[in-house]
Write a protein that holds these residues in place. Structure first.
Motif, PDB file in Angstrom:
ATOM      1  N   ARG A 134      -9.944  12.525  -1.602  1.00  0.00           N
ATOM      2  CA  ARG A 134      -9.848  12.741  -3.050  1.00  0.00           C
ATOM      3  C   ARG A 134     -10.292  11.496  -3.808  1.00  0.00           C
ATOM      4  O   ARG A 134     -11.006  11.574  -4.805  1.00  0.00           O
ATOM      5  CB  ARG A 134      -8.418  13.123  -3.460  1.00  0.00           C
ATOM      6  N   LEU A 135      -9.869  10.343  -3.326  1.00  0.00           N
ATOM      7  CA  LEU A 135     -10.268   9.092  -3.961  1.00  0.00           C
ATOM      8  C   LEU A 135     -11.773   8.879  -3.825  1.00  0.00           C
ATOM      9  O   LEU A 135     -12.439   8.483  -4.780  1.00  0.00           O
ATOM     10  CB  LEU A 135      -9.487   7.925  -3.348  1.00  0.00           C
ATOM     11  N   ALA A 136     -12.323   9.146  -2.644  1.00  0.00           N
ATOM     12  CA  ALA A 136     -13.764   8.965  -2.408  1.00  0.00           C
ATOM     13  C   ALA A 136     -14.588   9.896  -3.293  1.00  0.00           C
ATOM     14  O   ALA A 136     -15.644   9.508  -3.798  1.00  0.00           O
ATOM     15  CB  ALA A 136     -14.085   9.196  -0.938  1.00  0.00           C
ATOM     16  N   LYS A 137     -14.109  11.105  -3.482  1.00  0.00           N
ATOM     17  CA  LYS A 137     -14.857  12.057  -4.325  1.00  0.00           C
ATOM     18  C   LYS A 137     -14.910  11.577  -5.778  1.00  0.00           C
ATOM     19  O   LYS A 137     -15.929  11.716  -6.450  1.00  0.00           O
ATOM     20  CB  LYS A 137     -14.217  13.441  -4.242  1.00  0.00           C
ATOM     21  N   ALA A 138     -13.815  10.981  -6.238  1.00  0.00           N
ATOM     22  CA  ALA A 138     -13.759  10.531  -7.629  1.00  0.00           C
ATOM     23  C   ALA A 138     -14.370   9.150  -7.838  1.00  0.00           C
ATOM     24  O   ALA A 138     -14.937   8.874  -8.898  1.00  0.00           O
ATOM     25  CB  ALA A 138     -12.311  10.521  -8.116  1.00  0.00           C
ATOM     26  N   LEU A 139     -14.261   8.277  -6.828  1.00  0.00           N
ATOM     27  CA  LEU A 139     -14.655   6.881  -7.006  1.00  0.00           C
ATOM     28  C   LEU A 139     -15.911   6.489  -6.240  1.00  0.00           C
ATOM     29  O   LEU A 139     -16.420   5.391  -6.424  1.00  0.00           O
ATOM     30  CB  LEU A 139     -13.498   5.958  -6.575  1.00  0.00           C
ATOM     31  N   GLY A 140     -16.387   7.374  -5.366  1.00  0.00           N
ATOM     32  CA  GLY A 140     -17.544   7.054  -4.532  1.00  0.00           C
ATOM     33  C   GLY A 140     -17.105   6.745  -3.108  1.00  0.00           C
ATOM     34  O   GLY A 140     -16.024   6.203  -2.883  1.00  0.00           O
ATOM     35  N   GLU A 141     -17.942   7.103  -2.169  1.00  0.00           N
ATOM     36  CA  GLU A 141     -17.609   6.950  -0.746  1.00  0.00           C
ATOM     37  C   GLU A 141     -17.267   5.517  -0.349  1.00  0.00           C
ATOM     38  O   GLU A 141     -16.490   5.290   0.557  1.00  0.00           O
ATOM     39  CB  GLU A 141     -18.761   7.464   0.129  1.00  0.00           C
ATOM     40  N   ASP A 142     -17.855   4.541  -1.026  1.00  0.00           N
ATOM     41  CA  ASP A 142     -17.646   3.150  -0.638  1.00  0.00           C
ATOM     42  C   ASP A 142     -16.618   2.436  -1.518  1.00  0.00           C
ATOM     43  O   ASP A 142     -16.627   1.209  -1.621  1.00  0.00           O
ATOM     44  CB  ASP A 142     -18.975   2.400  -0.664  1.00  0.00           C
ATOM     45  N   PHE A 143     -15.691   3.198  -2.128  1.00  0.00           N
ATOM     46  CA  PHE A 143     -14.699   2.570  -3.003  1.00  0.00           C
ATOM     47  C   PHE A 143     -13.841   1.580  -2.216  1.00  0.00           C
ATOM     48  O   PHE A 143     -13.611   1.728  -1.024  1.00  0.00           O
ATOM     49  CB  PHE A 143     -13.822   3.634  -3.691  1.00  0.00           C
ATOM     50  N   GLU A 144     -13.393   0.548  -2.910  1.00  0.00           N
ATOM     51  CA  GLU A 144     -12.494  -0.437  -2.319  1.00  0.00           C
ATOM     52  C   GLU A 144     -11.081  -0.135  -2.796  1.00  0.00           C
ATOM     53  O   GLU A 144     -10.874   0.254  -3.948  1.00  0.00           O
ATOM     54  CB  GLU A 144     -12.894  -1.845  -2.723  1.00  0.00           C
ATOM     55  N   ALA A 145     -10.134  -0.329  -1.917  1.00  0.00           N
ATOM     56  CA  ALA A 145      -8.736  -0.089  -2.288  1.00  0.00           C
ATOM     57  C   ALA A 145      -7.818  -0.903  -1.392  1.00  0.00           C
ATOM     58  O   ALA A 145      -8.169  -1.249  -0.266  1.00  0.00           O
ATOM     59  CB  ALA A 145      -8.396   1.394  -2.167  1.00  0.00           C
ATOM     60  N   ASN A 146      -6.673  -1.195  -1.918  1.00  0.00           N
ATOM     61  CA  ASN A 146      -5.571  -1.776  -1.156  1.00  0.00           C
ATOM     62  C   ASN A 146      -4.372  -0.887  -1.400  1.00  0.00           C
ATOM     63  O   ASN A 146      -4.256  -0.245  -2.445  1.00  0.00           O
ATOM     64  CB  ASN A 146      -5.259  -3.200  -1.624  1.00  0.00           C
ATOM     65  N   VAL A 147      -3.474  -0.873  -0.436  1.00  0.00           N
ATOM     66  CA  VAL A 147      -2.246  -0.118  -0.616  1.00  0.00           C
ATOM     67  C   VAL A 147      -1.077  -1.029  -0.257  1.00  0.00           C
ATOM     68  O   VAL A 147      -1.139  -1.792   0.709  1.00  0.00           O
ATOM     69  CB  VAL A 147      -2.237   1.200   0.208  1.00  0.00           C
ATOM     70  N   ILE A 148      -0.052  -0.953  -1.080  1.00  0.00           N
ATOM     71  CA  ILE A 148       1.131  -1.790  -0.929  1.00  0.00           C
ATOM     72  C   ILE A 148       2.335  -0.872  -0.826  1.00  0.00           C
ATOM     73  O   ILE A 148       2.418   0.136  -1.529  1.00  0.00           O
ATOM     74  CB  ILE A 148       1.304  -2.711  -2.158  1.00  0.00           C
ATOM     75  N   CYS A 149       3.273  -1.221   0.025  1.00  0.00           N
ATOM     76  CA  CYS A 149       4.568  -0.537   0.034  1.00  0.00           C
ATOM     77  C   CYS A 149       5.638  -1.592  -0.199  1.00  0.00           C
ATOM     78  O   CYS A 149       5.820  -2.500   0.612  1.00  0.00           O
ATOM     79  CB  CYS A 149       4.818   0.178   1.363  1.00  0.00           C
ATOM     80  N   ALA A 150       6.294  -1.499  -1.342  1.00  0.00           N
ATOM     81  CA  ALA A 150       7.368  -2.418  -1.706  1.00  0.00           C
ATOM     82  C   ALA A 150       8.693  -1.672  -1.615  1.00  0.00           C
ATOM     83  O   ALA A 150       8.756  -0.470  -1.903  1.00  0.00           O
ATOM     84  CB  ALA A 150       7.147  -2.954  -3.116  1.00  0.00           C
ATOM     85  N   THR A 151       9.728  -2.371  -1.203  1.00  0.00           N
ATOM     86  CA  THR A 151      11.014  -1.717  -0.975  1.00  0.00           C
ATOM     87  C   THR A 151      12.159  -2.443  -1.671  1.00  0.00           C
ATOM     88  O   THR A 151      12.084  -3.644  -1.935  1.00  0.00           O
ATOM     89  CB  THR A 151      11.339  -1.668   0.528  1.00  0.00           C
ATOM     90  N   LEU A 152      13.208  -1.677  -1.929  1.00  0.00           N
ATOM     91  CA  LEU A 152      14.508  -2.230  -2.310  1.00  0.00           C
ATOM     92  C   LEU A 152      15.429  -1.995  -1.121  1.00  0.00           C
ATOM     93  O   LEU A 152      15.530  -0.869  -0.629  1.00  0.00           O
ATOM     94  CB  LEU A 152      15.081  -1.521  -3.537  1.00  0.00           C
ATOM     95  N   LYS A 153      16.084  -3.048  -0.666  1.00  0.00           N
ATOM     96  CA  LYS A 153      16.935  -2.933   0.517  1.00  0.00           C
ATOM     97  C   LYS A 153      18.402  -2.879   0.116  1.00  0.00           C
ATOM     98  O   LYS A 153      18.866  -3.644  -0.715  1.00  0.00           O
ATOM     99  CB  LYS A 153      16.692  -4.123   1.456  1.00  0.00           C
TER     100      LYS A 153
END
Length: 150
Positions: free
Chosen positions: A65-84
């Motif tokens: 879905r991201l590639a279709k909207a942003l282009g096949e070579d889009f750059e991205a990072n993903v973060i998972c932040a938590t509360l413990k």
């Protein structure tokens, strides 16, 4: 699920780890990948692995879905932040943040992309489904040498 039988490990339903030192393990999968698990330099803690599993499950589920909207070579990072929750030794909240350049999208395009990303993750993210719906966790302590037991 009240069944106490052991789920038979296969190449597609299991991973394994071998002890390499005090509180250090080397995790494996059937495709030959390895990850160092522990609390030292160059190692992921189990909690960090859970976070990276959730984060990447989200982005892998939504990648098309991201590639279709942003282009096949889009750059991205993903973060998972938590509360413990320290007293209960668990995470009480987990936020997944997909960071990418959205500046070329109009407000309507961004709203549509957000809905499509959410729908793709809801359809396909096994890790997210497991965390939100829960899974029974069972422990089996097995003897590597059963012939030695009286």
């Amino acid at each position: 699920m009240s069944d106490t039988s052991i789920i038979t490990p296969t190449e597609t339903n299991s991973v394994w780890a071998e002890r390499t030192g005090t509180r250090q393990y080397l995790g494996h999968n059937a495709r030959g990948a390895e990850v160092r698990v522990g609390s030292g330099p160059g190692e992921f803690s189990p909690g960090e692995l859970l976070k990276i599993a959730l984060a990447t499950c989200n982005t892998l589920s939504a990648d098309h879905r991201l590639a279709k909207a942003l282009g096949e070579d889009f750059e991205a990072n993903v973060i998972c932040a938590t509360l413990k929750h320290e007293e209960e030794e668990r995470y009480q909240a987990m936020d997944v943040q997909i960071v990418t350049d959205l500046s070329a999208l109009t407000g309507d395009q961004l709203a549509t992309l957000s809905q499509r990303v959410d729908a793709a993750i809801e359809r396909s993210c096994t890790v997210g489904h497991t965390l939100t719906k829960g899974a029974e966790v069972r422990l089996h302590l097995l003897n590597d040498h059963p012939e030695d037991v009286d």
